[in-house]
Design a protein around this motif. Structure first.
Motif, PDB file in Angstrom:
ATOM      1  N   HIS A 112       0.828  -1.226  -0.018  1.00 36.50           N
ATOM      2  CA  HIS A 112       0.088   0.030   0.065  1.00 36.50           C
ATOM      3  C   HIS A 112       0.666   1.188   0.155  1.00 36.50           C
ATOM      4  CE1 HIS A 112      -4.087  -1.634   1.381  1.00 36.50           C
ATOM      5  NE2 HIS A 112      -3.484  -2.568   0.587  1.00 36.50           N
ATOM      6  N   THR A 124      -3.361   4.578   0.953  1.00 38.30           N
ATOM      7  CA  THR A 124      -4.194   3.502   0.409  1.00 38.30           C
ATOM      8  C   THR A 124      -5.185   2.913   1.296  1.00 38.30           C
ATOM      9  OG1 THR A 124      -2.385   2.984  -1.288  1.00 38.30           O
ATOM     10  CG2 THR A 124      -4.396   1.519  -1.063  1.00 38.30           C
ATOM     11  N   HIS A 156      -4.414   2.229  -6.410  1.00 42.58           N
ATOM     12  CA  HIS A 156      -4.669   2.780  -4.991  1.00 42.58           C
ATOM     13  C   HIS A 156      -5.674   3.622  -4.771  1.00 42.58           C
ATOM     14  CE1 HIS A 156      -0.735   0.689  -3.850  1.00 42.58           C
ATOM     15  NE2 HIS A 156      -0.480   1.028  -5.497  1.00 42.58           N
TER      16      HIS A 156
END
Length: 196
Positions: A112, A124, A156
């Motif tokens: 992320h 994210t 994302h």
């Protein structure tokens, strides 16, 4: 009839009459961002849309492409473009973090994106892959994201805040004073015209 000609000498001097002016422009935006990372080019591309449907394109260039073998934090230069008037802003050397997240079902590790800086913040909240990513790109990022051959991009999705204030100094206008030889009062000419 005798005519006498008189000559008057004029001395002219220039001086600045005030401090330099500044043109100030800014971007203040909080909304939902969709960011796609291109591993081949090391670029982040996407957009953020706020609650009033204002749209800003977000482009980031990582100094070093992300690799799971390298440290999870790197630096990136970001370029923000206002979707309404085309104004462009750049913010350099922003720390970008890649946080490993393990999927509880598939046990696969995904990374992320997190940006935590005074000018740009993003995290994210949902990572879209496969068909969900393709659908998100088609609906929201089609004109922004260029796909590499054979690449299956991930999106994302999360909240983003952008706060940028930029000022550009402009030169002050000039004041011209003309002094006549036979007059004690100066003649002042002043202009704010940029063409002068």
């Amino acid at each position: 009839m005798i005519m006498t000609a008189h000559r008057t000498q004029i001395k002219t001097r220039f001086s600045r009459h005030h401090r330099p002016r500044a043109v100030v422009s800014s971007v203040v935006c909080t909304g939902t961002a969709r960011i796609v990372y291109n591993a081949a080019s090391g670029m982040l591309k996407g957009s953020v849309v706020d609650s009033c449907d204002n749209n800003f394109a977000v482009n980031g260039v990582l100094h070093q492409p992300f690799s799971i073998d390298e440290p999870s934090t790197s630096l990136a230069d970001f370029f923000i473009t206002d979707g309404d008037d085309g104004s462009q802003f750049s913010v350099l050397n922003i720390p970008v973090e890649w946080l490993p997240i393990v999927n509880v079902v598939t046990k696969a590790t995904h990374y992320h994106l997190r940006i935590s800086h005074a000018t740009i913040r993003f995290e994210t909240k949902e990572l879209l892959i496969g068909n969900r990513a393709d659908l998100e790109i088609a609906q929201h990022l089609g004109a922004i994201v260029e796909r590499e051959a054979g690449e299956r991009p991930s999106v994302h999705l999360g909240p983003m805040t952008i706060k940028i204030v930029a000022s550009q100094r402009t030169e002050p206008g000039f004041r011209r004073e003309s002094l006549c030889e036979n007059h004690s009062v100066p003649i002042v000419e002043q202009s704010e015209d940029f063409l002068v």
